[in-house]
Design a protein around this motif. Sequence first.
Motif, mmCIF file in Angstrom:
data_model
loop_
_atom_site.group_PDB
_atom_site.id
_atom_site.type_symbol
_atom_site.label_atom_id
_atom_site.label_comp_id
_atom_site.label_asym_id
_atom_site.label_seq_id
_atom_site.Cartn_x
_atom_site.Cartn_y
_atom_site.Cartn_z
ATOM 1 N N PHE A 34 0.831 -1.213 0.000
ATOM 2 C CA PHE A 34 0.000 0.000 0.000
ATOM 3 C C PHE A 34 0.861 1.256 0.000
ATOM 4 N N GLU A 35 1.939 1.198 -0.773
ATOM 5 C CA GLU A 35 2.922 2.278 -0.810
ATOM 6 C C GLU A 35 2.720 3.196 -2.010
ATOM 7 N N PRO A 36 3.288 4.418 -1.932
ATOM 8 C CA PRO A 36 3.278 5.299 -3.087
ATOM 9 C C PRO A 36 4.228 4.751 -4.164
ATOM 10 N N PRO A 37 4.019 5.088 -5.445
ATOM 11 C CA PRO A 37 3.001 6.008 -5.959
ATOM 12 C C PRO A 37 1.661 5.349 -6.256
ATOM 13 N N THR A 38 1.590 3.999 -6.144
ATOM 14 C CA THR A 38 0.322 3.321 -6.446
ATOM 15 C C THR A 38 -0.785 3.764 -5.505
ATOM 16 N N LEU A 65 0.214 4.077 11.008
ATOM 17 C CA LEU A 65 0.781 2.875 11.616
ATOM 18 C C LEU A 65 1.086 1.830 10.539
ATOM 19 N N PRO A 66 2.127 2.033 9.742
ATOM 20 C CA PRO A 66 2.513 0.997 8.789
ATOM 21 C C PRO A 66 3.295 -0.110 9.483
ATOM 22 N N LYS A 67 3.147 -1.340 8.994
ATOM 23 C CA LYS A 67 3.989 -2.438 9.476
ATOM 24 C C LYS A 67 5.397 -2.276 8.909
ATOM 25 N N ASP A 68 5.450 -1.964 7.619
ATOM 26 C CA ASP A 68 6.699 -1.689 6.920
ATOM 27 C C ASP A 68 6.444 -0.525 5.968
ATOM 28 N N SER A 72 -0.217 2.098 5.275
ATOM 29 C CA SER A 72 -1.017 0.881 5.414
ATOM 30 C C SER A 72 -2.484 1.267 5.251
ATOM 31 N N VAL A 73 -3.342 0.258 5.176
ATOM 32 C CA VAL A 73 -4.786 0.513 5.152
ATOM 33 C C VAL A 73 -5.283 0.676 6.583
ATOM 34 N N ARG A 74 -6.029 1.731 6.826
ATOM 35 C CA ARG A 74 -6.602 2.020 8.145
ATOM 36 C C ARG A 74 -8.125 1.970 8.035
ATOM 37 N N ILE A 75 -8.767 1.127 8.863
ATOM 38 C CA ILE A 75 -10.224 1.009 8.852
ATOM 39 C C ILE A 75 -10.756 1.506 10.190
ATOM 40 N N ASP A 76 -11.494 2.593 10.160
ATOM 41 C CA ASP A 76 -11.984 3.275 11.352
ATOM 42 C C ASP A 76 -13.310 2.662 11.800
ATOM 43 N N VAL A 230 -4.140 -2.954 7.978
ATOM 44 C CA VAL A 230 -3.735 -4.065 7.109
ATOM 45 C C VAL A 230 -2.534 -3.608 6.298
ATOM 46 N N ASP A 231 -1.507 -4.453 6.197
ATOM 47 C CA ASP A 231 -0.308 -4.125 5.435
ATOM 48 C C ASP A 231 0.245 -5.407 4.799
ATOM 49 N N ASN A 232 1.121 -5.240 3.803
ATOM 50 C CA ASN A 232 1.842 -6.363 3.181
ATOM 51 C C ASN A 232 0.902 -7.476 2.748
ATOM 52 N N PHE A 233 0.030 -7.139 1.833
ATOM 53 C CA PHE A 233 -0.998 -8.050 1.316
ATOM 54 C C PHE A 233 -0.456 -8.717 0.052
ATOM 55 N N SER A 234 -0.444 -10.054 0.020
ATOM 56 C CA SER A 234 0.088 -10.737 -1.164
ATOM 57 C C SER A 234 -0.688 -12.012 -1.465
ATOM 58 N N LEU A 235 -0.766 -12.310 -2.754
ATOM 59 C CA LEU A 235 -1.399 -13.539 -3.226
ATOM 60 C C LEU A 235 -0.459 -14.174 -4.236
#
Length: 270
Positions: A34-38, A65-68, A72-76, A230-235
């Motif tokens: 979930f990093e820039p520039p995307t 609050l990023p893990k790395d 990161s995605v923040r859901i309130d 949520v951070d570092n999402f991979s499939l």
Amino acid sequence: MRALKQLRSALMALAIVGIATSQSSAGVLYETGFEPPTFTPGLFPGQDGWFAGLGPDAATISTALPKDGLQSVRIDGSELQEFSGFHFGSYARPLNYDPLASGTPIVVLSSDINLTGTESATCGLSVGLSAVLNGEFVANILFGVQGQNGTLVSYISNMDGFSINGPAYTFGEWANVTAVFDFANRTATGYFNGQLIGEVTFTAGIDEGIPAMNIALGSSAPIPGTIGYVDNFSLIAVPEPGTLLMLGIGILGLVGHTSLRGRGWRGRAA
């Protein structure tokens, strides 16, 4: 039969520990921190193809609050949308991938998650893969952390009401959740910080493909002070089960299931 089950479990474990260092024998279907520039700070829905099923204003790309990395995605929890007495923020991204037709029956989904703010034993933070059932996008398998008997535990579940609870989750800490999807046998095996949660079958009658990936924060009661990250999402798809078989000889099988409990997420297909 027992030996075959143990070998299969060993191969699943191998897929988790070896997938990151064996890109030549695996295909990355989707991977993001979930990093820039995307991704840029602001509303999460609408970025890189992600859309909101419920709670469109709850999820943002945040630097809090990023893990790395930086974001990161923040859901309130204060912005969740009420649906049938529950409160949800649910988000999906189209994928349209067929593991069996592509010759990659084993697919590994992994993510880092964190619940912070006000602790609540009614909430759950999850990731998963969707499929189509009766014309709807359904979260075929969900896994993450959820409230159970007054505490937060790891879990993996299908939409048939079967859920297996695993190790306890420590509120406010980052944790890794991973599931190995075996489309040939229609099962998913969950892991929490590398520890086995257990295996569930795919939702009955669900299609074989992966039309979308999903992220969700939900609760049976309002959680205005709770925030999910949520951070570092991979499939990642594993091309050849035979490759894992050769690498996995001698690895001990993993066994052990815990109690069952129903839980799920549903979103209508676009």
